[in-house]
Design a protein around this motif. Structure first.
Motif, PDB file in Angstrom:
ATOM      1  N   GLN A  34       0.610  -1.423   0.322  1.00 60.98           N
ATOM      2  CA  GLN A  34      -0.108   0.586   0.088  1.00 60.98           C
ATOM      3  C   GLN A  34       0.748   1.313   0.018  1.00 60.98           C
ATOM      4  OE1 GLN A  34      -2.904  -0.326   3.260  1.00 60.98           O
ATOM      5  NE2 GLN A  34      -3.016  -2.453   3.155  1.00 60.98           N
ATOM      6  N   LYS A  35       2.073   1.336   0.874  1.00 60.02           N
ATOM      7  CA  LYS A  35       2.382   2.492   1.014  1.00 60.02           C
ATOM      8  C   LYS A  35       4.035   2.429   1.105  1.00 60.02           C
ATOM      9  CE  LYS A  35      -1.062   4.460   3.654  1.00 60.02           C
ATOM     10  NZ  LYS A  35      -1.083   5.517   4.913  1.00 60.02           N
ATOM     11  N   ALA A  36       4.609   1.872  -0.428  1.00 60.81           N
ATOM     12  CA  ALA A  36       5.688   0.919  -0.015  1.00 60.81           C
ATOM     13  C   ALA A  36       6.990   2.694  -0.978  1.00 60.81           C
ATOM     14  CB  ALA A  36       6.634   0.434  -1.275  1.00 60.81           C
ATOM     15  N   THR A  37       7.024   3.538   0.468  1.00 63.01           N
ATOM     16  CA  THR A  37       7.903   4.760   0.316  1.00 63.01           C
ATOM     17  C   THR A  37       8.204   5.353   0.937  1.00 63.01           C
ATOM     18  OG1 THR A  37       5.625   6.552   1.101  1.00 63.01           O
ATOM     19  CG2 THR A  37       4.762   5.769  -1.607  1.00 63.01           C
ATOM     20  N   SER A  38       9.364   6.481   0.558  1.00 57.92           N
ATOM     21  CA  SER A  38      10.499   6.556   2.194  1.00 57.92           C
ATOM     22  C   SER A  38       9.714   6.842   3.716  1.00 57.92           C
ATOM     23  CB  SER A  38      10.855   7.103   2.400  1.00 57.92           C
ATOM     24  OG  SER A  38      12.010   7.234   0.552  1.00 57.92           O
ATOM     25  N   ALA A  39       7.780   7.750   3.378  1.00 57.30           N
ATOM     26  CA  ALA A  39       7.368   8.571   4.334  1.00 57.30           C
ATOM     27  C   ALA A  39       6.835   6.564   4.758  1.00 57.30           C
ATOM     28  CB  ALA A  39       6.396   9.585   3.875  1.00 57.30           C
ATOM     29  N   GLY A  40       6.509   5.642   4.606  1.00 58.27           N
ATOM     30  CA  GLY A  40       5.801   4.878   4.878  1.00 58.27           C
ATOM     31  C   GLY A  40       6.905   4.022   5.619  1.00 58.27           C
ATOM     32  N   LEU A  41       7.631   3.799   5.137  1.00 60.92           N
ATOM     33  CA  LEU A  41       9.274   3.478   5.889  1.00 60.92           C
ATOM     34  C   LEU A  41       9.024   3.741   7.156  1.00 60.92           C
ATOM     35  CD1 LEU A  41      10.950   0.820   6.367  1.00 60.92           C
ATOM     36  CD2 LEU A  41      12.527   2.042   4.992  1.00 60.92           C
ATOM     37  N   VAL A  42       9.668   5.244   6.928  1.00 61.30           N
ATOM     38  CA  VAL A  42       9.502   6.294   8.686  1.00 61.30           C
ATOM     39  C   VAL A  42       8.060   5.680   9.284  1.00 61.30           C
ATOM     40  CG1 VAL A  42       9.963   8.564   8.618  1.00 61.30           C
ATOM     41  CG2 VAL A  42      11.167   7.937   7.288  1.00 61.30           C
ATOM     42  N   ALA A  43       7.648   5.485   9.133  1.00 63.21           N
ATOM     43  CA  ALA A  43       6.058   5.883   9.564  1.00 63.21           C
ATOM     44  C   ALA A  43       5.793   4.148  10.802  1.00 63.21           C
ATOM     45  CB  ALA A  43       4.810   5.891   9.244  1.00 63.21           C
ATOM     46  N   PHE A  44       6.864   3.035   9.231  1.00 63.83           N
ATOM     47  CA  PHE A  44       5.912   1.249  10.131  1.00 63.83           C
ATOM     48  C   PHE A  44       7.480   1.657  11.121  1.00 63.83           C
ATOM     49  CE2 PHE A  44       8.234  -2.178  10.258  1.00 63.83           C
ATOM     50  CZ  PHE A  44       6.334  -3.274   9.870  1.00 63.83           C
ATOM     51  N   HIS A  45       8.431   2.260  10.799  1.00 66.83           N
ATOM     52  CA  HIS A  45       9.923   2.248  11.873  1.00 66.83           C
ATOM     53  C   HIS A  45       8.730   2.338  13.387  1.00 66.83           C
ATOM     54  CE1 HIS A  45      13.734   1.350  13.877  1.00 66.83           C
ATOM     55  NE2 HIS A  45      13.603   2.844  14.265  1.00 66.83           N
ATOM     56  N   LYS A  81      17.343   8.771   0.181  1.00 61.04           N
ATOM     57  CA  LYS A  81      18.708   9.233  -0.247  1.00 61.04           C
ATOM     58  C   LYS A  81      19.501   7.574  -0.780  1.00 61.04           C
ATOM     59  CE  LYS A  81      19.334  11.977   4.158  1.00 61.04           C
ATOM     60  NZ  LYS A  81      20.297  11.788   5.467  1.00 61.04           N
ATOM     61  N   ARG A  82      18.780   6.942  -0.700  1.00 56.63           N
ATOM     62  CA  ARG A  82      19.556   4.867  -1.735  1.00 56.63           C
ATOM     63  C   ARG A  82      17.719   4.433  -2.543  1.00 56.63           C
ATOM     64  NH1 ARG A  82      21.393   1.102   2.836  1.00 56.63           N
ATOM     65  NH2 ARG A  82      21.016  -0.195   1.024  1.00 56.63           N
ATOM     66  N   PRO A  83      17.994   3.975  -3.307  1.00 60.11           N
ATOM     67  CA  PRO A  83      17.294   3.399  -3.741  1.00 60.11           C
ATOM     68  C   PRO A  83      15.689   2.673  -2.780  1.00 60.11           C
ATOM     69  CG  PRO A  83      19.584   3.482  -5.466  1.00 60.11           C
ATOM     70  CD  PRO A  83      19.796   3.597  -3.788  1.00 60.11           C
ATOM     71  N   ALA A  84      14.397   2.734  -3.208  1.00 59.43           N
ATOM     72  CA  ALA A  84      14.446   2.342  -2.525  1.00 59.43           C
ATOM     73  C   ALA A  84      13.601   0.821  -2.084  1.00 59.43           C
ATOM     74  CB  ALA A  84      12.301   2.942  -3.061  1.00 59.43           C
ATOM     75  N   VAL A  85      14.446  -0.062  -3.355  1.00 60.83           N
ATOM     76  CA  VAL A  85      14.399  -1.204  -3.991  1.00 60.83           C
ATOM     77  C   VAL A  85      15.214  -1.922  -2.378  1.00 60.83           C
ATOM     78  CG1 VAL A  85      14.501  -3.964  -5.069  1.00 60.83           C
ATOM     79  CG2 VAL A  85      12.958  -1.828  -5.473  1.00 60.83           C
ATOM     80  N   GLU A  86      16.884  -1.754  -2.550  1.00 63.65           N
ATOM     81  CA  GLU A  86      17.963  -1.281  -1.794  1.00 63.65           C
ATOM     82  C   GLU A  86      17.353  -1.210  -0.895  1.00 63.65           C
ATOM     83  OE1 GLU A  86      21.363   0.428  -0.891  1.00 63.65           O
ATOM     84  OE2 GLU A  86      21.817   0.194  -3.825  1.00 63.65           O
ATOM     85  N   LEU A  87      16.821   0.089  -0.002  1.00 57.32           N
ATOM     86  CA  LEU A  87      16.281   0.322   1.464  1.00 57.32           C
ATOM     87  C   LEU A  87      15.778   0.053   2.334  1.00 57.32           C
ATOM     88  CD1 LEU A  87      17.424   2.224   3.419  1.00 57.32           C
ATOM     89  CD2 LEU A  87      15.350   4.010   2.414  1.00 57.32           C
ATOM     90  N   PHE A  88      14.816  -0.692   1.480  1.00 53.16           N
ATOM     91  CA  PHE A  88      13.349  -1.514   1.959  1.00 53.16           C
ATOM     92  C   PHE A  88      14.033  -3.089   1.471  1.00 53.16           C
ATOM     93  CE2 PHE A  88      10.792   1.493   1.211  1.00 53.16           C
ATOM     94  CZ  PHE A  88       9.794   1.642   1.384  1.00 53.16           C
ATOM     95  N   GLY A  89      14.665  -4.396   1.150  1.00 52.34           N
ATOM     96  CA  GLY A  89      15.545  -5.051   1.366  1.00 52.34           C
ATOM     97  C   GLY A  89      16.361  -5.093   2.380  1.00 52.34           C
ATOM     98  N   ASP A  90      16.825  -3.891   2.339  1.00 53.94           N
ATOM     99  CA  ASP A  90      17.811  -4.119   4.064  1.00 53.94           C
ATOM    100  C   ASP A  90      16.743  -4.303   5.359  1.00 53.94           C
ATOM    101  OD1 ASP A  90      19.858  -4.417   1.958  1.00 53.94           O
ATOM    102  OD2 ASP A  90      20.803  -2.333   2.239  1.00 53.94           O
TER     103      ASP A  90
END
Length: 315
Positions: A175-186, A213-222
C-alpha cells in the motif's frame, strides 16, 4: 483486516495423514489461533503420493545432504520428495504466506532436531526434515516454528508476534512502499523492536534515516532483512522492562510521584516473575488512553497481536 495466511503441517489440524493413519491435532492452533489465520495445510508425504497408512520414513547419511528412505525396505525417495517439493513451493509462493508451522521430529517436515541415522543405523538429532529444509531455503525471511516449541509460552508469543509483524510489513509494501511509509512503519514498531534487541532496533533506525537517499528497492530489502532478524531474536523480561521504563518516560509531567512509583514497582514484579507482562501493560495502556501522548499511543508494542490469544496474560 483479512486473515493472515499461514502454512501448516496438515496433521496438526486433525487431518488423518500420518504414517499410522492418525493425526496430531493441536487445539490451540486449530481453534484459537485459527480464528485469526487462514491455514494452508501441507502433508509432503501424502501429497507426493504415499498411502495412508504407510511404512515410516527416516533420514540417513550426512546432515548437509541427507537421504529420505523407508525405514524397513531402505527404498530411497529423496528425488521423488524433492521433485514434488519444487512444484509445491512454487505454488506456496503465490499463497502470500506470512509463516509456517511444521510438525516436530518429522523426517519430511521437522524444522530441527530430527533423527538422522548414520551408516551403522545409529541416530543423532542433527537432521532437518527434507521438505522443511527446502521450504526454509526458498523462503528464508518467513517466520517458521514447529508445534512442539510452540508449547513454550515465550516461543509461542515470539512466533505469533513475528507473523503479525510480517503481515503489517507486507501491507506496507502493498500500500505505501514509500520513504514516508517506511519512516512511519519504523516509528510505530520502535518499542516492539527494542523488546527484541536494542542494538538491532538502532541499526533499523539508521537505515530509516537513509530513506529518500538510497534506491527504495535496496533500502526496503535491507530493512526487511533486519526486521525479520529482530523479531526472531527472543524477547526477554529484562528487555520488556527496559521498554516499559522507556515508555514511562513519556509521562514525566502527567503522572504523580506515587503513580510513577506504582508503575516501577509493578515493572519490578514482572521482572521477578511475580506478575505476567499483561499487568504492567494494562496500567501503561490506561495512562496512554488517559493522556494520549504523541507517538506512544500508536506503538505496535502495546497491541502486537489479538488480546484473545492471551499471549501476555500468563493464561
Amino acid at each position: 483486516m483479512e486473515k493472515i495466511r499461514l502454512g501448516i503441517s496438515a496433521c496438526l489440524l486433525g487431518q488423518n495423514v500420518r504414517y499410522d493413519g492418525g493425526h496430531q491435532l493441536d487445539r490451540f492452533l486449530r481453534d484459537t489461533l485459527g480464528r485469526f489465520v487462514d491455514y494452508v495445510p501441507v502433508c509432503p508425504e501424502v501429497e507426493m503420493g504415499l498411502p495412508v497408512p504407510r511404512d515410516t520414513l527416516r533420514l540417513v547419511g550426512d546432515a548437509e545432504a541427507p537421504r529420505l528412505v523407508f525405514s524397513k525396505s531402505g527404498e530411497d525417495v529423496t528425488e521423488r520428495m524433492t521433485c514434488w517439493a519444487e512444484k509445491r513451493l512454487a505454488g506456496l509462493e503465490r499463497e502470500g504466506l506470512c509463516g509456517f508451522i511444521f510438525k516436530a521430529r518429522s523426517p519430511s517436515s521437522g524444522m530441527a532436531r530430527v533423527k538422522l541415522y548414520d551408516r551403522r543405523g545409529v541416530p543423532n538429532k542433527n537432521g532437518v526434515g527434507l521438505f522443511a529444509r527446502l521450504f526454509m531455503e526458498r523462503f528464508p525471511l518467513l517466520p517458521v516454528e514447529e508445534d512442539g516449541r510452540l508449547h513454550d509460552p515465550r516461543l509461542r508469543e515470539n512466533f505469533i508476534e513475528a507473523i503479525f509483524t510480517f503481515r503489517r510489513w507486507r501491507d506496507l509494501l502493498e500500500q505505501k512502499a514509500t520513504s514516508a511509509g517506511l519512516v512511519a512503519f519504523h516509528a510505530r514498531h520502535k518499542l516492539l523492536m527494542m523488546s527484541h534487541s536494542v542494538e538491532l532496533a538502532r541499526r533499523m533506525g539508521k537505515l530509516t534515516a537513509e530513506a529518500g537517499k538510497r534506491p527504495a528497492v535496496e533500502l526496503f530489502g535491507d530493512y526487511q532483512q533486519l526486521l525479520m532478524q529482530t523479531v526472531r531474536t527472543l524477547a526477554t523480561p529484562a528487555k520488556h522492562c527496559n521498554v516499559l521504563q522507556h515508555a514511562l518516560g513519556y509521562f514525566k509531567r502527567q503522572l504523580s510521584r506515587d503513580e510513577k512509583q506504582e508503575m516501577l514497582q509493578i515493572i519490578d514484579q514482572y521482572r521477578h516473575g511475580l506478575v505476567p507482562l499483561a499487568v504492567p501493560l494494562t496500567l501503561l495502556n490506561h495512562y496512554v488512553r488517559k493522556y494520549q501522548p504523541p507517538w506512544l499511543d500508536e506503538q505496535a508494542y502495546l497491541h502486537p497481536h489479538p488480546i484473545e490469544l492471551h499471549l501476555r496474560s500468563g493464561l
